[in-house]
Design a protein around this motif. Structure first.
Motif, PDB file in Angstrom:
ATOM      1  N   HIS A 203      13.029   9.049 -10.881  1.00  0.00           N
ATOM      2  CA  HIS A 203      11.947   8.486 -10.064  1.00  0.00           C
ATOM      3  C   HIS A 203      10.830   7.958 -10.959  1.00  0.00           C
ATOM      4  CE1 HIS A 203      14.144  11.253  -7.399  1.00  0.00           C
ATOM      5  NE2 HIS A 203      13.946  10.278  -6.518  1.00  0.00           N
ATOM      6  N   TYR A 204      10.512   8.685 -11.966  1.00  0.00           N
ATOM      7  CA  TYR A 204       9.500   8.302 -12.956  1.00  0.00           C
ATOM      8  C   TYR A 204       9.830   8.993 -14.265  1.00  0.00           C
ATOM      9  CZ  TYR A 204       6.082   6.420  -9.541  1.00  0.00           C
ATOM     10  OH  TYR A 204       5.442   5.664  -8.589  1.00  0.00           O
ATOM     11  N   PHE A 205       9.217   8.512 -15.351  1.00  0.00           N
ATOM     12  CA  PHE A 205       9.100   9.305 -16.567  1.00  0.00           C
ATOM     13  C   PHE A 205       7.731   9.972 -16.455  1.00  0.00           C
ATOM     14  CE2 PHE A 205      11.880   5.755 -17.917  1.00  0.00           C
ATOM     15  CZ  PHE A 205      12.998   6.490 -18.278  1.00  0.00           C
TER      16      PHE A 205
ATOM     17  N   PRO B 276       0.803  -1.219   0.000  1.00  0.00           N
ATOM     18  CA  PRO B 276       0.000   0.000   0.000  1.00  0.00           C
ATOM     19  C   PRO B 276       0.836   1.270   0.000  1.00  0.00           C
ATOM     20  CG  PRO B 276      -0.154  -1.161   2.108  1.00  0.00           C
ATOM     21  CD  PRO B 276       0.566  -2.062   1.173  1.00  0.00           C
ATOM     22  N   SER B 277       0.245   2.319  -0.527  1.00  0.00           N
ATOM     23  CA  SER B 277       0.893   3.619  -0.547  1.00  0.00           C
ATOM     24  C   SER B 277       1.261   4.019   0.880  1.00  0.00           C
ATOM     25  CB  SER B 277      -0.090   4.634  -1.151  1.00  0.00           C
ATOM     26  OG  SER B 277       0.495   5.893  -1.238  1.00  0.00           O
ATOM     27  N   GLY B 278       2.512   4.425   1.075  1.00  0.00           N
ATOM     28  CA  GLY B 278       2.960   4.869   2.386  1.00  0.00           C
ATOM     29  C   GLY B 278       3.584   3.779   3.241  1.00  0.00           C
TER      30      GLY B 278
ATOM     31  N   THR C 271       1.346   9.402 -15.213  1.00  0.00           N
ATOM     32  CA  THR C 271       0.670  10.676 -15.495  1.00  0.00           C
ATOM     33  C   THR C 271       0.560  11.519 -14.228  1.00  0.00           C
ATOM     34  OG1 THR C 271      -1.503   9.653 -15.122  1.00  0.00           O
ATOM     35  CG2 THR C 271      -0.686   9.710 -17.393  1.00  0.00           C
ATOM     36  N   ARG C 272       1.033  10.980 -13.104  1.00  0.00           N
ATOM     37  CA  ARG C 272       1.011  11.781 -11.864  1.00  0.00           C
ATOM     38  C   ARG C 272       1.993  12.945 -11.975  1.00  0.00           C
ATOM     39  NH1 ARG C 272       4.374  11.876  -7.811  1.00  0.00           N
ATOM     40  NH2 ARG C 272       5.118   9.801  -7.224  1.00  0.00           N
ATOM     41  N   ARG C 273       1.653  14.052 -11.332  1.00  0.00           N
ATOM     42  CA  ARG C 273       2.570  15.208 -11.299  1.00  0.00           C
ATOM     43  C   ARG C 273       3.753  14.882 -10.383  1.00  0.00           C
ATOM     44  NH1 ARG C 273       0.654  16.522 -15.519  1.00  0.00           N
ATOM     45  NH2 ARG C 273       1.281  15.179 -15.614  1.00  0.00           N
TER      46      ARG C 273
ATOM     47  N   ARG D  74      -2.348   7.165 -14.069  1.00  0.00           N
ATOM     48  CA  ARG D  74      -1.906   5.915 -14.703  1.00  0.00           C
ATOM     49  C   ARG D  74      -0.397   5.744 -14.524  1.00  0.00           C
ATOM     50  NH1 ARG D  74      -4.272   6.138 -20.620  1.00  0.00           N
ATOM     51  NH2 ARG D  74      -3.983   8.381 -20.265  1.00  0.00           N
ATOM     52  N   TYR D  75      -0.005   4.470 -14.386  1.00  0.00           N
ATOM     53  CA  TYR D  75       1.392   4.105 -14.166  1.00  0.00           C
ATOM     54  C   TYR D  75       1.692   2.874 -15.033  1.00  0.00           C
ATOM     55  CZ  TYR D  75       0.819   6.618  -9.684  1.00  0.00           C
ATOM     56  OH  TYR D  75       0.557   7.542  -8.709  1.00  0.00           O
ATOM     57  N   GLY D  76       2.869   2.811 -15.641  1.00  0.00           N
ATOM     58  CA  GLY D  76       3.188   1.624 -16.430  1.00  0.00           C
ATOM     59  C   GLY D  76       4.684   1.372 -16.508  1.00  0.00           C
TER      60      GLY D  76
HETATM   61  N1  LIG Z   1       0.992  -1.053 -12.106  1.00  0.00           N
HETATM   62  C1  LIG Z   1       1.956  -0.156 -11.857  1.00  0.00           C
HETATM   63  N2  LIG Z   1       1.998   0.473 -10.677  1.00  0.00           N
HETATM   64  C2  LIG Z   1       3.009   1.353 -10.469  1.00  0.00           C
HETATM   65  C3  LIG Z   1       4.007   1.609 -11.423  1.00  0.00           C
HETATM   66  N3  LIG Z   1       4.863   2.523 -10.905  1.00  0.00           N
HETATM   67  C4  LIG Z   1       4.422   2.801  -9.672  1.00  0.00           C
HETATM   68  N4  LIG Z   1       3.296   2.092  -9.398  1.00  0.00           N
HETATM   69  C5  LIG Z   1       2.517   2.063  -8.165  1.00  0.00           C
HETATM   70  O1  LIG Z   1       1.594   3.134  -8.141  1.00  0.00           O
HETATM   71  C6  LIG Z   1       1.278   3.426  -6.799  1.00  0.00           C
HETATM   72  C7  LIG Z   1       1.371   4.913  -6.541  1.00  0.00           C
HETATM   73  O2  LIG Z   1       2.702   5.328  -6.701  1.00  0.00           O
HETATM   74  P1  LIG Z   1       3.135   6.798  -6.257  1.00  0.00           P
HETATM   75  O3  LIG Z   1       2.161   7.801  -6.792  1.00  0.00           O
HETATM   76  O4  LIG Z   1       4.565   6.996  -6.601  1.00  0.00           O
HETATM   77  O5  LIG Z   1       2.885   6.791  -4.677  1.00  0.00           O
HETATM   78  P2  LIG Z   1       3.616   6.052  -3.474  1.00  0.00           P
HETATM   79  O6  LIG Z   1       3.741   4.600  -3.783  1.00  0.00           O
HETATM   80  O7  LIG Z   1       2.721   6.338  -2.332  1.00  0.00           O
HETATM   81  O8  LIG Z   1       4.949   6.695  -3.325  1.00  0.00           O
HETATM   82  C8  LIG Z   1       2.232   2.594  -5.940  1.00  0.00           C
HETATM   83  O9  LIG Z   1       1.558   1.431  -5.507  1.00  0.00           O
HETATM   84  C9  LIG Z   1       3.328   2.236  -6.911  1.00  0.00           C
HETATM   85  O10 LIG Z   1       3.976   1.016  -6.571  1.00  0.00           O
HETATM   86  C10 LIG Z   1       3.940   0.896 -12.658  1.00  0.00           C
HETATM   87  O11 LIG Z   1       4.759   1.043 -13.559  1.00  0.00           O
HETATM   88  N5  LIG Z   1       2.906   0.039 -12.822  1.00  0.00           N
END
Ligand SMILES: Nc1nc2c(ncn2[C@@H]2O[C@H](COP(=O)(O)OP(=O)(O)O)[C@@H](O)[C@H]2O)c(=O)[nH]1
Ligand SMILES: Nc1ncnc2c1ncn2[C@@H]1O[C@H](COP(=O)(O)OP(=O)(O)O)[C@@H](O)[C@H]1O
Length: 197
Positions: free
Chosen positions: A64-66, A25-27, A52-54, A92-94
């Motif tokens: 950290h991300y693209f 989970p987050s955190g 797509t997160r800021r 969205r995350y990928g």
């Molecule tokens: N499915 C997927 N989840 C991702 C990816 N990158 C990050 N996440 C997940 O997205 C969620 C939110 O990430 P983030 O906004 O960085 O918040 P944080 O995990 O609280 O630091 C977390 O559960 C991450 O593990 C990805 O490439 N694919």
């Protein structure tokens, strides 16, 4: 309490899990654990996701991300450039596919830090991946960490805590669980699971 593996299902000793997924989970402390681990083992390769997160203060594009726009994410998905992707708490995350495949083909261990939905997709497409769940010592401590990080407004924290309930319920789907009481212990356990040490 140490980072005791909980509910560990057996990984055959002769099979080296080359792709490791860390979810939780987050955190809970995923980024903290991974940063600690890579400080001592910079050779451990961590996939950099597109999102797509800021950016949060201090987060760097390509590190950290693209950080991409919605349109760019649409294209990555449409072109099949992502190994997996998911929507999490409104963004969205990928995982970019090519970089992961290249590393795996060269025999290097690969670490993905992704959410539950992504972990399920990896499970479906790469059956030999090792899925590691990072759990908080307690629900109260998770709330404290997420709130204490101070990176999200209250409504976003609430959304992430709702997601956390679903993620915590899915813990039995993972191969093993590490409880993040001590960052050092968890980092060591994770390295051992990845067979880096
Ligand atoms: N499915 C997927 N989840 C991702 C990816 N990158 C990050 N996440 C997940 O997205 C969620 C939110 O990430 P983030 O906004 O960085 O918040 P944080 O995990 O609280 O630091 C977390 O559960 C991450 O593990 C990805 O490439 N694919
Ligand atoms: N074992 C721990 N004990 C106490 N605080 C921790 C621990 N691990 C992480 N934290 C803190 O919890 C907060 C969330 O950690 P973070 O790594 O950002 O979580 P995640 O990447 O899972 O969202 C941060 O403020 C971090 O310093």
């Amino acid at each position: 309490m140490a980072a005791t593996p909980r509910g560990t299902s057996p990984v055959p000793p002769d099979v080296r899990p080359r792709l490791t997924v860390l979810s939780g989970p987050s955190g809970v402390g995923k980024s903290t654990v991974v940063a600690h681990m890579r400080k001592e083992h910079p050779d451990v390769w961590l996939s950099v996701s597109a999102t797509t997160r800021r950016p949060r203060p201090g987060e760097k594009h390509g590190v950290h991300y693209f950080f991409v726009s919605d349109e760019e994410m649409d294209k990555l998905i449409a072109n099949g450039e992502l190994l997996e992707w998911a929507e999490f708490a409104g963004n969205r995350y990928g995982t970019p596919r090519d970089a992961v495949i290249e590393r795996l083909e060269s025999g290097e261990p690969v670490l993905l830090e992704i959410d539950l939905q992504g972990a399920r997709q990896v499970r479906a497409s790469m059956s030999d991946a090792l899925l590691v769940f990072l759990a908080p010592p307690s629900w109260e401590e998770l709330v404290r960490r997420l709130t204490g990080r101070g990176t999200e407004p209250p409504e976003v924290i609430e959304r992430r805590l709702q997601a956390a309930k679903i993620e915590l319920a899915a813990e039995p789907e993972f191969d093993t669980t590490l409880v993040n009481t001590s960052v050092e212990d968890v980092a060591r356990e994770l390295l051992a699971l990845m067979e880096v040490v």
